[in-house]
Write a protein that holds these residues in place. Structure first.
Motif, PDB file in Angstrom:
ATOM      1  N   GLY A 197     -36.072  19.352  12.638  1.00 59.48           N
ATOM      2  CA  GLY A 197     -35.032  18.658  11.898  1.00 59.48           C
ATOM      3  C   GLY A 197     -34.116  17.791  12.719  1.00 59.48           C
ATOM      4  N   MET A 198     -33.272  18.390  13.533  1.00 58.56           N
ATOM      5  CA  MET A 198     -32.229  17.628  14.216  1.00 58.56           C
ATOM      6  C   MET A 198     -32.433  17.564  15.725  1.00 58.56           C
ATOM      7  SD  MET A 198     -28.958  20.260  14.039  1.00 58.56           S
ATOM      8  CE  MET A 198     -28.022  19.333  15.255  1.00 58.56           C
ATOM      9  N   GLY A 199     -33.640  17.890  16.168  1.00 62.99           N
ATOM     10  CA  GLY A 199     -33.918  17.863  17.595  1.00 62.99           C
ATOM     11  C   GLY A 199     -33.993  19.243  18.209  1.00 62.99           C
ATOM     12  N   THR A 200     -33.703  20.275  17.434  1.00 61.20           N
ATOM     13  CA  THR A 200     -33.879  21.639  17.927  1.00 61.20           C
ATOM     14  C   THR A 200     -35.371  21.970  17.908  1.00 61.20           C
ATOM     15  OG1 THR A 200     -33.374  22.386  15.673  1.00 61.20           O
ATOM     16  CG2 THR A 200     -31.608  22.515  17.289  1.00 61.20           C
ATOM     17  N   PRO A 201     -35.861  22.691  18.915  1.00 61.17           N
ATOM     18  CA  PRO A 201     -37.305  22.832  19.090  1.00 61.17           C
ATOM     19  C   PRO A 201     -37.958  23.824  18.146  1.00 61.17           C
ATOM     20  CG  PRO A 201     -36.139  24.013  20.817  1.00 61.17           C
ATOM     21  CD  PRO A 201     -35.095  23.284  20.024  1.00 61.17           C
ATOM     22  N   MET A 202     -39.087  23.413  17.593  1.00 59.23           N
ATOM     23  CA  MET A 202     -39.908  24.322  16.798  1.00 59.23           C
ATOM     24  C   MET A 202     -41.313  23.753  16.705  1.00 59.23           C
ATOM     25  SD  MET A 202     -39.416  26.149  13.081  1.00 59.23           S
ATOM     26  CE  MET A 202     -38.987  24.693  12.141  1.00 59.23           C
ATOM     27  N   ALA A 203     -42.303  24.618  16.808  1.00 62.66           N
ATOM     28  CA  ALA A 203     -43.693  24.229  16.614  1.00 62.66           C
ATOM     29  C   ALA A 203     -44.360  25.262  15.718  1.00 62.66           C
ATOM     30  CB  ALA A 203     -44.426  24.125  17.946  1.00 62.66           C
ATOM     31  N   MET A 204     -45.295  24.807  14.929  1.00 60.01           N
ATOM     32  CA  MET A 204     -45.933  25.680  13.939  1.00 60.01           C
ATOM     33  C   MET A 204     -47.355  25.199  13.689  1.00 60.01           C
ATOM     34  SD  MET A 204     -44.726  26.322   9.965  1.00 60.01           S
ATOM     35  CE  MET A 204     -45.031  24.636   9.398  1.00 60.01           C
ATOM     36  N   ASN A 205     -48.253  26.151  13.505  1.00 57.62           N
ATOM     37  CA  ASN A 205     -49.599  25.830  13.045  1.00 57.62           C
ATOM     38  C   ASN A 205     -49.770  26.302  11.611  1.00 57.62           C
ATOM     39  OD1 ASN A 205     -50.504  24.593  15.363  1.00 57.62           O
ATOM     40  ND2 ASN A 205     -51.477  26.424  16.201  1.00 57.62           N
ATOM     41  N   LEU A 206     -50.351  25.458  10.809  1.00 59.26           N
ATOM     42  CA  LEU A 206     -50.769  25.844   9.467  1.00 59.26           C
ATOM     43  C   LEU A 206     -52.245  26.170   9.544  1.00 59.26           C
ATOM     44  CD1 LEU A 206     -48.963  23.047   7.406  1.00 59.26           C
ATOM     45  CD2 LEU A 206     -48.239  25.419   7.704  1.00 59.26           C
ATOM     46  N   ILE A 207     -52.605  27.383   9.106  1.00 58.58           N
ATOM     47  CA  ILE A 207     -53.949  27.903   9.338  1.00 58.58           C
ATOM     48  C   ILE A 207     -54.545  28.404   8.024  1.00 58.58           C
ATOM     49  CG2 ILE A 207     -55.311  29.561  10.670  1.00 58.58           C
ATOM     50  CD1 ILE A 207     -52.915  29.803  12.588  1.00 58.58           C
ATOM     51  N   GLN A 208     -55.786  28.016   7.752  1.00 61.04           N
ATOM     52  CA  GLN A 208     -56.469  28.539   6.564  1.00 61.04           C
ATOM     53  C   GLN A 208     -56.505  30.066   6.652  1.00 61.04           C
ATOM     54  OE1 GLN A 208     -57.358  26.807   4.006  1.00 61.04           O
ATOM     55  NE2 GLN A 208     -58.093  24.768   4.584  1.00 61.04           N
ATOM     56  N   PRO A 209     -56.228  30.771   5.542  1.00 64.45           N
ATOM     57  CA  PRO A 209     -56.075  32.239   5.579  1.00 64.45           C
ATOM     58  C   PRO A 209     -57.255  32.974   6.197  1.00 64.45           C
ATOM     59  CG  PRO A 209     -55.384  31.380   3.460  1.00 64.45           C
ATOM     60  CD  PRO A 209     -55.994  30.228   4.193  1.00 64.45           C
ATOM     61  N   GLU A 210     -58.480  32.555   5.870  1.00 63.72           N
ATOM     62  CA  GLU A 210     -59.644  33.275   6.391  1.00 63.72           C
ATOM     63  C   GLU A 210     -59.786  33.094   7.895  1.00 63.72           C
ATOM     64  OE1 GLU A 210     -61.077  29.223   4.879  1.00 63.72           O
ATOM     65  OE2 GLU A 210     -59.618  30.770   4.311  1.00 63.72           O
ATOM     66  N   ILE A 211     -59.246  32.007   8.425  1.00 61.67           N
ATOM     67  CA  ILE A 211     -59.270  31.784   9.865  1.00 61.67           C
ATOM     68  C   ILE A 211     -58.162  32.574  10.545  1.00 61.67           C
ATOM     69  CG2 ILE A 211     -58.928  30.014  11.645  1.00 61.67           C
ATOM     70  CD1 ILE A 211     -60.248  28.054   9.661  1.00 61.67           C
ATOM     71  N   ASP A 212     -57.010  32.616   9.919  1.00 63.10           N
ATOM     72  CA  ASP A 212     -55.878  33.358  10.476  1.00 63.10           C
ATOM     73  C   ASP A 212     -56.196  34.841  10.647  1.00 63.10           C
ATOM     74  OD1 ASP A 212     -52.865  33.378  11.102  1.00 63.10           O
ATOM     75  OD2 ASP A 212     -53.014  34.899   9.523  1.00 63.10           O
ATOM     76  N   GLU A 213     -57.118  35.353   9.837  1.00 62.61           N
ATOM     77  CA  GLU A 213     -57.474  36.775   9.910  1.00 62.61           C
ATOM     78  C   GLU A 213     -58.086  37.160  11.255  1.00 62.61           C
ATOM     79  OE1 GLU A 213     -56.901  39.310   7.778  1.00 62.61           O
ATOM     80  OE2 GLU A 213     -55.664  37.855   6.694  1.00 62.61           O
ATOM     81  N   TYR A 214     -58.524  36.180  12.026  1.00 58.24           N
ATOM     82  CA  TYR A 214     -59.122  36.476  13.331  1.00 58.24           C
ATOM     83  C   TYR A 214     -58.080  36.854  14.379  1.00 58.24           C
ATOM     84  CZ  TYR A 214     -63.803  35.003  11.953  1.00 58.24           C
ATOM     85  OH  TYR A 214     -65.044  34.914  11.349  1.00 58.24           O
ATOM     86  N   TRP A 215     -56.805  36.557  14.134  1.00 59.13           N
ATOM     87  CA  TRP A 215     -55.757  36.980  15.064  1.00 59.13           C
ATOM     88  C   TRP A 215     -55.509  38.482  14.934  1.00 59.13           C
ATOM     89  CZ3 TRP A 215     -54.972  34.060  18.861  1.00 59.13           C
ATOM     90  CH2 TRP A 215     -54.633  32.708  18.801  1.00 59.13           C
ATOM     91  N   ALA A 216     -55.287  39.147  16.043  1.00 57.86           N
ATOM     92  CA  ALA A 216     -54.794  40.524  16.036  1.00 57.86           C
ATOM     93  C   ALA A 216     -53.288  40.488  16.297  1.00 57.86           C
ATOM     94  CB  ALA A 216     -55.496  41.346  17.110  1.00 57.86           C
ATOM     95  N   PRO A 217     -52.512  41.426  15.748  1.00 59.52           N
ATOM     96  CA  PRO A 217     -51.056  41.395  15.920  1.00 59.52           C
ATOM     97  C   PRO A 217     -50.646  41.326  17.386  1.00 59.52           C
ATOM     98  CG  PRO A 217     -51.657  42.997  14.256  1.00 59.52           C
ATOM     99  CD  PRO A 217     -52.943  42.522  14.861  1.00 59.52           C
ATOM    100  N   GLY A 218     -49.784  40.375  17.696  1.00 61.47           N
ATOM    101  CA  GLY A 218     -49.262  40.235  19.048  1.00 61.47           C
ATOM    102  C   GLY A 218     -50.230  39.644  20.050  1.00 61.47           C
ATOM    103  N   GLU A 219     -51.366  39.155  19.577  1.00 56.44           N
ATOM    104  CA  GLU A 219     -52.395  38.663  20.487  1.00 56.44           C
ATOM    105  C   GLU A 219     -52.021  37.321  21.109  1.00 56.44           C
ATOM    106  OE1 GLU A 219     -57.244  38.717  20.403  1.00 56.44           O
ATOM    107  OE2 GLU A 219     -56.188  38.038  18.612  1.00 56.44           O
ATOM    108  N   HIS A 220     -51.215  36.560  20.413  1.00 50.05           N
ATOM    109  CA  HIS A 220     -50.713  35.288  20.954  1.00 50.05           C
ATOM    110  C   HIS A 220     -49.203  35.295  20.722  1.00 50.05           C
ATOM    111  CE1 HIS A 220     -51.067  31.061  22.224  1.00 50.05           C
ATOM    112  NE2 HIS A 220     -50.065  30.861  21.397  1.00 50.05           N
TER     113      HIS A 220
END
Length: 424
Positions: free
Chosen positions: A275-298
């Protein structure tokens, strides 16, 4: 000698282009400590889509701080995060029928790209990523492997492996293209990937920008993007869109690909998202792909930057209706009309872009540098990009007042005429 010269690393770059000390900023103007004002056609390389010190966002952040809101939470649940996510879902995802999950990564775009590449390799059990000539995806080792610029790559100190680069398919023949690029390259890749005796394994993902901002404002055609998406589906590869610099309304819609009829598996976002220059990054991920992450893995210390959630939520309110995007389209037309005579006068000059990101290709880095330097002296902040720095990039705040936009265009056009005529 200033403290910057005495103590700041030699790595500093932009301060060498703009050798003053900035003190104040408001919307599309910055003021240095001597009181000199500059119209900003750089906007933090796309971070400040909504201008410097946006009043709506500043008020929301100040109110949040004064209320004692949580400012840092790793990936814990907070009211600030919930408000942002609910706003993003309601304003951006649901109207588009998107089911993507939100993964908050470290604070910059390179963190988003690193996470996307890692996940694609996990999902497909493949190592190779296909990226494209003149693409820019970040400076950390994984994303740097996907970045094409030889100067940036040369600083790595280790081999940059497991990424292949192919010609980027552009809208029309221009400096950003190469012989044999476009659809023919995709057909060649398809034949190799589908031939079980070719010795060529399909990649984990295709990683690309729909508009290569740092690479020279090279614009991919709808036809090429759709064919690439089709190829990815055929060979079981993911399609990752890096929308870090050209998203958040830059092209006249929230995503740069809104009018392209593609459905990316992962979308990398950063820069204007905060928004105003404060840092943030985000990935939007298809749900079936997101399921490959394990909690805390990244993980990452600054995945939950609450001030960015607060300001970013306010930024999303600009997309509650079409008012700002209509303004962007009108301002973009004004920009193209102002620059068009340069293309007519100097046939080697090329204009390309989409919405309020425009590249003015002036054929050499020397020409572009002279334009950037002269514009700065005249009170306009603008930068160059592309191979050899030959493209002058216009990326002003989307909220720039019409008077400032016109004044900046006048400086740029007059300067470009002067530089190109002297070079003739």
């Amino acid at each position: 000698m200033s403290i910057f010269e005495q103590r700041e690393s030699s790595i500093r770059a932009y301060c060498r282009v703009y050798p003053v000390v900035f003190d104040k900023a408001s919307n599309a103007r910055q003021t240095d400590e001597d009181g000199n004002e500059y119209i900003d056609f750089f906007a933090g390389a796309g971070v400040l889509n909504f201008g410097h010190n946006n009043e709506r966002m500043t008020s929301a952040v100040v109110e949040y701080i004064q209320s004692g809101g949580v400012t840092h939470a790793l990936d814990m649940q907070t009211t600030a995060k919930r408000d942002f996510m609910e706003k993003f879902e309601k304003t951006i995802l649901k109207p588009r029928g998107m089911t993507h999950k939100m993964q908050f990564v470290g604070p910059t775009g390179t963190n988003a790209v690193e996470a996307a590449m890692k996940l694609a390799r996990r999902v497909t059990s493949r190592q190779e990523i296909v990226a494209f000539t003149r693409g820019f995806h970040g400076m950390t080792l994984g994303s740097l492997a996907a970045t094409a610029n030889r100067y940036f790559r040369g600083a790595a100190g280790v081999p940059l492996n497991h990424v292949s680069h192919y010609p980027f398919g552009c809208e029309k023949a221009c400096q950003g293209c190469e012989s044999g690029c476009g659809m023919s390259v995709l057909e060649h890749l398809r034949s190799l990937y589908l031939d079980t005796s070719s010795g060529v394994t399909p990649p984990a993902a295709f990683l690309l920008e729909t508009i290569q901002a740092e690479g020279g404002v090279n614009v991919a055609s709808k036809e090429w993007l759709q064919e690439l998406a089709k190829l990815a589906r055929e060979v079981g590869s993911l399609m990752i869109i890096d929308d870090i610099q050209v998203g958040m309304g830059r092209t006249g819609s929230f995503f740069s690909f809104d009018d392209m009829d593609i459905d990316p598996d992962i979308i990398c976002m950063a820069k204007g998202l905060g928004g105003m220059g404060t840092p943030m990054a985000m990935n939007l991920i298809q749900p079936e792909i997101d399921e490959y992450w394990a909690p805390g893995e990244h993980t990452g210390t600054f995945r939950g930057q609450s001030l960015s959630f607060v300001a970013g939520k306010e930024a999303l309110s600009y997309f509650d209706n079409d008012d700002l995007m209509d303004e962007v389209k009108q301002k973009a037309e004004k920009m193209y009309q102002a620059l068009a005579p340069l293309e007519d006068k100097f046939h080697q000059v090329q204009i390309r872009g989409k919405g309020m990101i425009i590249g003015l290709d002036v054929t050499t880095g020397e020409h572009a540098k002279a334009i950037v330097d002269t514009c700065f002296k005249a009170g306009l902040l603008i930068a160059s990009c592309g191979t050899g720095g030959r493209v002058v990039k216009l990326i002003p705040p989307l909220t720039i007042p019409d008077d400032d936009l016109q004044a900046g265009l006048d400086i740029l056009v007059q300067t470009t005429y002067k530089v190109m005529e002297e070079a003739a």
